[in-house]
Write a protein that holds these residues in place. Structure first.
Motif, short mmCIF file in Angstrom:
data_model
loop_
_atom_site.label_atom_id
_atom_site.label_comp_id
_atom_site.label_asym_id
_atom_site.label_seq_id
_atom_site.Cartn_x
_atom_site.Cartn_y
_atom_site.Cartn_z
N LYS A 44 79.83 53.14 45.69
CA LYS A 44 79.56 51.71 45.94
C LYS A 44 79.93 50.87 44.75
N TYR A 218 74.77 44.47 51.84
CA TYR A 218 75.30 45.40 50.83
C TYR A 218 74.18 46.17 50.14
N HIS A 243 80.72 38.20 47.79
CA HIS A 243 79.82 39.01 46.96
C HIS A 243 79.86 38.52 45.51
#
Length: 262
Positions: A44, A218, A243
């Motif tokens: 991630k 997320y 983001h």
């Protein structure tokens, strides 16, 4: 042998046993069981980072965090090990990246310029600023602003792992923790921690809708940028932009707040 230990007893029983005995055999069993979690967190964090940052290096950094989590985990507190470990693993990777100073100076400077512009515009307007308003404040076109956002997108992963310390160095509140489940609490500083978390959560609520959705999907739902793009019906690169802007907007806002209350 290590795997069979975990099969024979419940994990809660094993954690209680490890807390008492500090058995090297149990420690090895937990490391083997949760190594996939290290790779998951590293994966991630690798999303959107420059090619110079190797995935295997991130995994190596994360292993230190896993070992730290295993050694410090208290099974008698009402927190699942996985939740506790994710924070420690991510924090360990971020710490090592900071030590390596992997972000180019020019990119770091550009990120600061954007954050300063966000602080300036939003303090004047009293609401989240639009891209056009931030760009105008910087004296650039909106297209140039979007290009700058893409330049710093690989560094914004650090923003939500910045922490506000309350108490000793082992007791902290990160922005990411405030989106995920909270980690264990130290009774001596629980009031301060809760106040900090309240401020962080309120700041997240004030984000533009799409940016807030990206953060929640997320960090809380564990979706990748690609999966979030499918949910919101936009491209993966657009999700990366959202983001980054959410991170920078939060960082700017919380920096101002922290100066006033800490």
């Amino acid at each position: 042998m290590a795997a069979s230990i975990i099969d024979e007893k419940t994990e809660d029983e094993l954690w209680l046993e490890f807390k008492k005995t500090r058995s090297p055999q149990l420690r090895d069993a937990f490391i083997r069981k949760y190594m996939p979690l290290v790779k998951y967190v590293a994966g991630k964090l690798a999303n959107g980072m420059p090619g110079s940052v190797e995935f295997d290096d991130l995994v190596g950094f994360g292993q230190f965090g896993l070992l730290d989590a295993i050694n410090k985990y208290d099974p008698e507190k009402n927190v699942k090990f996985k939740t506790y470990a994710v924070t420690r693993i991510r924090g360990s990777i971020i710490d090592e990246l900071r030590v390596l100073d992997w972000v180019p100076r020019s990119v770091r400077q550009k990120a600061r310029e954007i954050e300063d512009a966000i602080v300036d515009v939003e303090s004047r307007l009293g609401r989240p600023a639009t891209d056009a308003e931030i760009a105008a404040s910087m004296g650039i076109s909106e297209e140039e602003f979007q290009q700058n956002i893409m330049r710093v997108s690989g560094t914004s992963v650090l923003s939500l792992d910045d922490v506000w310390y309350s108490g000793d160095d082992s007791d902290h509140v990160s922005i990411g923790d405030s989106i995920e489940s909270p980690s264990s609490f130290n009774p001596d500083v629980i009031v301060e921690r809760e106040e900090i978390r309240r401020i962080i959560i309120e700041s997240i609520k004030e984000l533009p809708k799409k940016e807030k959705m990206v953060l929640v999907l997320y960090y809380h739902e564990d979706l990748t940028f690609k999966e979030i793009g499918q949910v919101l019906n936009v491209s993966e690169s657009r999700i990366s932009q959202l983001h980054t802007k959410a991170n920078m907007r939060l960082r700017a806002k919380l920096t101002n707040i922290r100066k006033g209350i800490m």
